[in-house]
Scaffold this active site. Structure first.
Site, mmCIF file in Angstrom:
data_model
loop_
_atom_site.group_PDB
_atom_site.id
_atom_site.type_symbol
_atom_site.label_atom_id
_atom_site.label_comp_id
_atom_site.label_asym_id
_atom_site.label_seq_id
_atom_site.Cartn_x
_atom_site.Cartn_y
_atom_site.Cartn_z
ATOM 1 N N ARG A 1 -3.786 6.658 0.853
ATOM 2 C CA ARG A 1 -4.311 7.877 1.479
ATOM 3 C C ARG A 1 -3.369 8.593 2.438
ATOM 4 O O ARG A 1 -3.681 9.685 2.879
ATOM 5 C CB ARG A 1 -5.641 7.553 2.184
ATOM 6 C CG ARG A 1 -6.794 7.407 1.198
ATOM 7 C CD ARG A 1 -8.042 6.929 1.871
ATOM 8 N NE ARG A 1 -7.838 5.567 2.353
ATOM 9 C CZ ARG A 1 -8.667 4.918 3.149
ATOM 10 N NH1 ARG A 1 -9.766 5.495 3.574
ATOM 11 N NH2 ARG A 1 -8.421 3.676 3.518
ATOM 12 N N ARG B 1 -7.079 10.953 -6.378
ATOM 13 C CA ARG B 1 -8.268 10.144 -6.067
ATOM 14 C C ARG B 1 -9.531 11.010 -6.168
ATOM 15 O O ARG B 1 -10.536 10.569 -6.721
ATOM 16 C CB ARG B 1 -8.090 9.577 -4.663
ATOM 17 C CG ARG B 1 -9.289 8.995 -3.991
ATOM 18 C CD ARG B 1 -9.409 7.521 -4.317
ATOM 19 N NE ARG B 1 -10.331 6.869 -3.399
ATOM 20 C CZ ARG B 1 -11.655 7.009 -3.434
ATOM 21 N NH1 ARG B 1 -12.209 7.774 -4.345
ATOM 22 N NH2 ARG B 1 -12.406 6.379 -2.567
ATOM 23 N N ASP C 1 -6.829 -3.167 -7.383
ATOM 24 C CA ASP C 1 -7.320 -3.786 -6.155
ATOM 25 C C ASP C 1 -7.640 -5.252 -6.424
ATOM 26 O O ASP C 1 -7.958 -5.621 -7.560
ATOM 27 C CB ASP C 1 -8.581 -3.075 -5.646
ATOM 28 C CG ASP C 1 -8.864 -3.463 -4.201
ATOM 29 O OD1 ASP C 1 -8.248 -2.887 -3.296
ATOM 30 O OD2 ASP C 1 -9.676 -4.392 -3.983
ATOM 31 N N TYR D 1 -14.606 -12.284 0.062
ATOM 32 C CA TYR D 1 -15.361 -11.051 -0.244
ATOM 33 C C TYR D 1 -16.566 -11.364 -1.139
ATOM 34 O O TYR D 1 -17.639 -10.793 -0.970
ATOM 35 C CB TYR D 1 -14.454 -10.020 -0.929
ATOM 36 C CG TYR D 1 -13.426 -9.430 0.011
ATOM 37 C CD1 TYR D 1 -13.750 -8.375 0.854
ATOM 38 C CD2 TYR D 1 -12.137 -9.933 0.075
ATOM 39 C CE1 TYR D 1 -12.813 -7.826 1.732
ATOM 40 C CE2 TYR D 1 -11.190 -9.401 0.947
ATOM 41 C CZ TYR D 1 -11.544 -8.354 1.775
ATOM 42 O OH TYR D 1 -10.627 -7.829 2.653
ATOM 43 N N ARG E 1 0.817 -1.224 0.000
ATOM 44 C CA ARG E 1 0.000 0.000 0.000
ATOM 45 C C ARG E 1 0.845 1.266 0.000
ATOM 46 O O ARG E 1 0.490 2.262 0.643
ATOM 47 C CB ARG E 1 -0.950 0.036 1.201
ATOM 48 C CG ARG E 1 -2.045 -1.007 1.154
ATOM 49 C CD ARG E 1 -3.246 -0.518 0.362
ATOM 50 N NE ARG E 1 -4.223 -1.591 0.215
ATOM 51 C CZ ARG E 1 -5.346 -1.675 0.904
ATOM 52 N NH1 ARG E 1 -5.637 -0.757 1.774
ATOM 53 N NH2 ARG E 1 -6.165 -2.674 0.690
HETATM 54 O O1 1CP Z 1 0.076 0.564 -3.313
HETATM 55 C C1 1CP Z 1 -0.441 -0.566 -3.355
HETATM 56 O O2 1CP Z 1 -0.254 -1.438 -2.499
HETATM 57 C C2 1CP Z 1 -1.258 -0.946 -4.587
HETATM 58 C C3 1CP Z 1 -2.633 -0.994 -4.533
HETATM 59 C C4 1CP Z 1 -3.484 -1.960 -3.690
HETATM 60 C C5 1CP Z 1 -3.311 -3.322 -3.400
HETATM 61 C C6 1CP Z 1 -2.123 -4.214 -3.697
HETATM 62 C C7 1CP Z 1 -4.720 -1.560 -3.177
HETATM 63 C C8 1CP Z 1 -5.264 -0.198 -3.262
HETATM 64 N N1 1CP Z 1 -5.334 -2.671 -2.634
HETATM 65 C C9 1CP Z 1 -4.501 -3.757 -2.728
HETATM 66 C C10 1CP Z 1 -4.750 -5.138 -2.309
HETATM 67 C C11 1CP Z 1 -5.933 -5.427 -1.454
HETATM 68 N N2 1CP Z 1 -7.197 -4.908 -1.515
HETATM 69 C C12 1CP Z 1 -5.932 -6.444 -0.454
HETATM 70 C C13 1CP Z 1 -4.762 -7.333 -0.141
HETATM 71 C C14 1CP Z 1 -3.768 -6.708 0.748
HETATM 72 C C15 1CP Z 1 -4.269 -6.341 2.129
HETATM 73 O O3 1CP Z 1 -4.626 -7.235 2.910
HETATM 74 O O4 1CP Z 1 -4.289 -5.118 2.416
HETATM 75 C C16 1CP Z 1 -7.218 -6.481 0.122
HETATM 76 C C17 1CP Z 1 -7.706 -7.385 1.228
HETATM 77 C C18 1CP Z 1 -8.021 -5.507 -0.555
HETATM 78 C C19 1CP Z 1 -9.451 -5.219 -0.315
HETATM 79 C C20 1CP Z 1 -9.683 -3.795 0.007
HETATM 80 N N3 1CP Z 1 -9.592 -2.789 -0.890
HETATM 81 C C21 1CP Z 1 -9.944 -3.228 1.282
HETATM 82 C C22 1CP Z 1 -10.050 -3.988 2.607
HETATM 83 C C23 1CP Z 1 -11.434 -4.244 2.982
HETATM 84 C C24 1CP Z 1 -11.551 -4.969 4.310
HETATM 85 O O5 1CP Z 1 -11.655 -6.201 4.324
HETATM 86 O O6 1CP Z 1 -11.562 -4.292 5.329
HETATM 87 C C25 1CP Z 1 -10.048 -1.847 1.104
HETATM 88 C C26 1CP Z 1 -10.372 -0.804 2.141
HETATM 89 C C27 1CP Z 1 -9.804 -1.577 -0.275
HETATM 90 C C28 1CP Z 1 -9.750 -0.246 -0.954
HETATM 91 C C29 1CP Z 1 -8.391 0.194 -1.349
HETATM 92 N N4 1CP Z 1 -7.549 -0.525 -2.171
HETATM 93 C C30 1CP Z 1 -6.396 0.191 -2.385
HETATM 94 C C31 1CP Z 1 -6.508 1.433 -1.670
HETATM 95 C C32 1CP Z 1 -5.476 2.535 -1.670
HETATM 96 C C33 1CP Z 1 -7.760 1.426 -1.025
HETATM 97 C C34 1CP Z 1 -8.339 2.544 -0.168
HETATM 98 C C35 1CP Z 1 -9.484 3.196 -0.873
HETATM 99 C C36 1CP Z 1 -9.389 4.666 -1.193
HETATM 100 O O7 1CP Z 1 -8.395 5.250 -1.597
HETATM 101 O O8 1CP Z 1 -10.438 5.286 -1.034
#
Ligand code: 1CP
Length: 354
Positions: A38, A47, A84, A160, A34
């Site tokens: 944010r 964003r 994602d 999910y 990540r």
């Molecule tokens: O910089 C990076 O790492 C690249 C982008 C990336 C990656 C590799 C994002 C952006 N998401 C992911 C993988 C991801 N997404 C995982 C696996 C890694 C981990 O465990 O963190 C998972 C479980 C998700 C699912 C997801 N997407 C969640 C979690 C939900 C939960 O179960 O609570 C969330 C909140 C997101 C949204 C998301 N994805 C990425 C970002 C920056 C965000 C935040 C949203 C935003 O900017 O509004």
């Protein structure tokens, strides 16, 4: 997807790849899960301009821009494609949305009958958009920066798809799998096939390395771990290795704990990414398999900063850096992380002398 990556010129050394080929380097390469997100003001600005979160994922120009932002700031050794893991269910036709501050929402698939709603044959259209981001990145990244493509592991993506949202115990997916292992296995099979197609497209478009995120691997007993984590990951890795023999794969079975060694042996991955709770001595023992380990700095220590951050960086490097190792967190950066603490971390790792 017809765009294919230019071959790496022989004089370009992407030091990120060394540990993945079994070679220790000092200081070790660093990237952070990540690393785009944010905690960076420039991410928040892009964003906001993009609209919804998925609009950002499906806008190759802006998705490439947010991938590059942390590289410009910190010069990480690898960039990870901005996308994602839930792009996959969206591509399969299960509607996905991200609610501000609440996380993802999907129309849940609670039984085998609901699998009919999925359209694997339609996914290529969506994957092509993401691969366009990968192709742009391969052009725009510094030559020495590796590019990581990724997907979620079938089990984690299924949690999910079945639950319809994030949860801490994945109860809906576990119950479906116990009640109807055959039906649940059909969902896993769809995810194995589509993940291979998706990752293979990312490699053709220019990804140097792949990571498979199994963020919820921790909730399964060992027989189910074998059926829903080990076996599907092994199938994905075996097929990718046949199609793209030179492309390393990193597995992240978060919370796999006592099953990590089995994961490393059985799945065929080139490296294992370890979560924050994994003892360093266990990571050390995993290195004895001749494969790289990655991790496991606590993202909350990155929020705290100060001398405690430096101490833990040194401890990790002292224990692990003489064998193939990639510095990373044990899980993703959290939004409240001060960007200057990330700079402190990178500086500390780069200044390391054994
Ligand atoms: O910089 C990076 O790492 C690249 C982008 C990336 C990656 C590799 C994002 C952006 N998401 C992911 C993988 C991801 N997404 C995982 C696996 C890694 C981990 O465990 O963190 C998972 C479980 C998700 C699912 C997801 N997407 C969640 C979690 C939900 C939960 O179960 O609570 C969330 C909140 C997101 C949204 C998301 N994805 C990425 C970002 C920056 C965000 C935040 C949203 C935003 O900017 O509004």
């Amino acid at each position: 997807m017809t765009v294919s990556a230019p071959a790496t010129p022989p004089h370009v050394h992407r030091r990120f790849l060394d540990p993945l080929l079994g070679k220790a380097i000092s200081p070790p390469p660093i990237w952070l899960m990540r690393q785009a997100g944010r905690y960076l003001p420039e991410y928040k600005a892009t964003r906001a301009a993009a609209g919804s979160f998925l609009d950002l994922c499906y806008n190759p120009k802006l998705a490439a821009e947010v991938t590059l932002q942390p590289i410009r700031r910190y010069g990480f050794d690898a960039a990870i494609l901005f996308s994602d893991i839930l792009v996959v269910p969206d591509a399969l036709g299960q509607s996905v949305s991200f609610l501000e501050g609440e996380g993802p929402r999907l129309d849940p698939i609670r039984d085998a009958g609901a699998l009919k709603r999925l359209k694997p044959e339609a996914a290529a259209k969506t994957y092509a958009i993401v691969c366009e981001t990968v192709a742009r990145l391969r052009q725009d990244l510094p030559k020495e920066t590796a590019l990581i493509g990724f997907c979620g592991a079938p089990w984690t993506v299924a949690t999910y798809m079945v639950g319809g949202e994030g949860s801490s115990d994945q109860a809906h997916a576990r119950s479906f799998a116990y009640r109807d292992p055959k039906g649940f296995g059909q969902l896993i099979d769809i995810l194995v096939e589509t993940s291979i197609e998706y990752l293979s497209g990312q490699v053709v478009a220019g990804a140097d390395v792949l990571q498979i995120f199994d963020s919820w691997a921790s909730t399964l007993p060992e027989d189910e771990f074998e059926s829903w984590v080990l076996e599907p990951t092994q199938r994905i890795v075996a097929t990718l290795k046949k199609k793209h023999p030179g492309v390393p794969v990193i597995g992240f079975p978060r919370g796999a704990c006592g099953l990590s060694e089995t994961f490393l042996k059985v799945t065929g991955v080139d490296a294992i990414s370890c979560d924050t709770a994994m003892p360093l001595r266990v990571m050390r023992s995993l290195q004895h398999h001749g494969k790289a380990v990655q991790g496991n700095f606590d993202p909350l220590l990155l929020v705290a900063g100060g001398a405690a951050l430096d101490r833990r960086v040194d401890e990790i490097l002292r224990t692990l850096s003489d064998k193939p190792f990639i510095f990373n967190l044990g899980h993703g950066i959290v939004p409240q992380t001060p960007p200057e603490h990330v700079a402190q971390l990178v500086e500390r790792v780069r200044a390391w002398k054994p």
